[in-house]
Design a protein around this motif. Structure first.
Motif, mmCIF file in Angstrom:
data_model
loop_
_atom_site.group_PDB
_atom_site.id
_atom_site.type_symbol
_atom_site.label_atom_id
_atom_site.label_comp_id
_atom_site.label_asym_id
_atom_site.label_seq_id
_atom_site.Cartn_x
_atom_site.Cartn_y
_atom_site.Cartn_z
ATOM 1 N N ARG A 1 -31.248 101.520 -33.804
ATOM 2 C CA ARG A 1 -30.714 101.904 -32.507
ATOM 3 C C ARG A 1 -29.542 102.841 -32.741
ATOM 4 N NH1 ARG A 1 -30.104 96.670 -28.827
ATOM 5 N NH2 ARG A 1 -28.683 98.094 -27.778
ATOM 6 N N PHE B 1 -33.050 103.051 -24.589
ATOM 7 C CA PHE B 1 -32.200 103.212 -25.772
ATOM 8 C C PHE B 1 -32.682 104.409 -26.586
ATOM 9 C CE2 PHE B 1 -35.688 100.505 -26.972
ATOM 10 C CZ PHE B 1 -35.979 100.795 -28.298
ATOM 11 N N ARG C 1 -25.106 100.718 -29.431
ATOM 12 C CA ARG C 1 -25.205 99.560 -28.531
ATOM 13 C C ARG C 1 -25.235 99.968 -27.068
ATOM 14 N NH1 ARG C 1 -27.635 95.730 -30.455
ATOM 15 N NH2 ARG C 1 -26.767 94.638 -32.210
ATOM 16 N N GLY D 1 -27.102 101.906 -25.568
ATOM 17 C CA GLY D 1 -28.430 102.228 -25.057
ATOM 18 C C GLY D 1 -28.761 103.678 -25.344
ATOM 19 N N THR E 1 -32.019 96.474 -23.153
ATOM 20 C CA THR E 1 -31.210 97.674 -22.929
ATOM 21 C C THR E 1 -31.574 98.473 -21.693
ATOM 22 O OG1 THR E 1 -32.714 99.036 -24.232
ATOM 23 C CG2 THR E 1 -30.892 97.968 -25.415
#
Length: 126
Positions: free
Chosen positions: A70, A18, A73, A75, A15
């Motif tokens: 996370r 993130f 997606r 980041g 990434t």
């Protein structure tokens, strides 16, 4: 090196930064209880498990494990977006602990944990 260290390095490489949603949990007597939550922007891969555990200990609560998700997606996400997603996540986890399987689950030693379904135990008689 720990499983956490491996995960952090691999995720950062993927990434280049993130936002992670953090949920501290206690584990015991067949229960997983949510304790505290926060978000953190990861802008490098140089933090190691002892530093992360010290950060988590700063919560002031005794914890047995941590689940990391996370925030998206894309980041890095803005603080207000991270707060909203963390709130949604905690509400979802309050309703369904099996969602922990969608995150990265680590014990106090930075080693991966797995959440299995509980199976009824057959009574043992002597």
């Amino acid at each position: 090196m720990t499983d956490f260290d491996d995960w952090l390095r691999a995720t950062f490489a993927e990434t280049d930064g993130f936002t992670v949603l953090i949920v501290l949990v206690s584990i015991g007597e067949g229960r997983v209880d949510l304790l505290r939550s926060a978000h953190l922007h990861v802008i490098g891969d140089d933090i190691r498990w002892p530093d992360m555990a010290a950060y988590l200990d700063g919560s002031g609560t005794a914890w047995d494990a941590v689940v990391l998700f996370r925030a998206g997606r894309e980041g890095l996400v803005a603080d207000d977006v991270a707060r909203d997603r963390l709130d949604q996540l905690v509400r979802a986890l309050n309703g369904d602990r099996t969602l922990i399987r969608d995150g990265e689950f680590f014990n106090r030693d930075g080693l991966r944990l797995r959440l299995d379904d509980a199976e009824p135990q057959i009574p043992m008689f002597n």
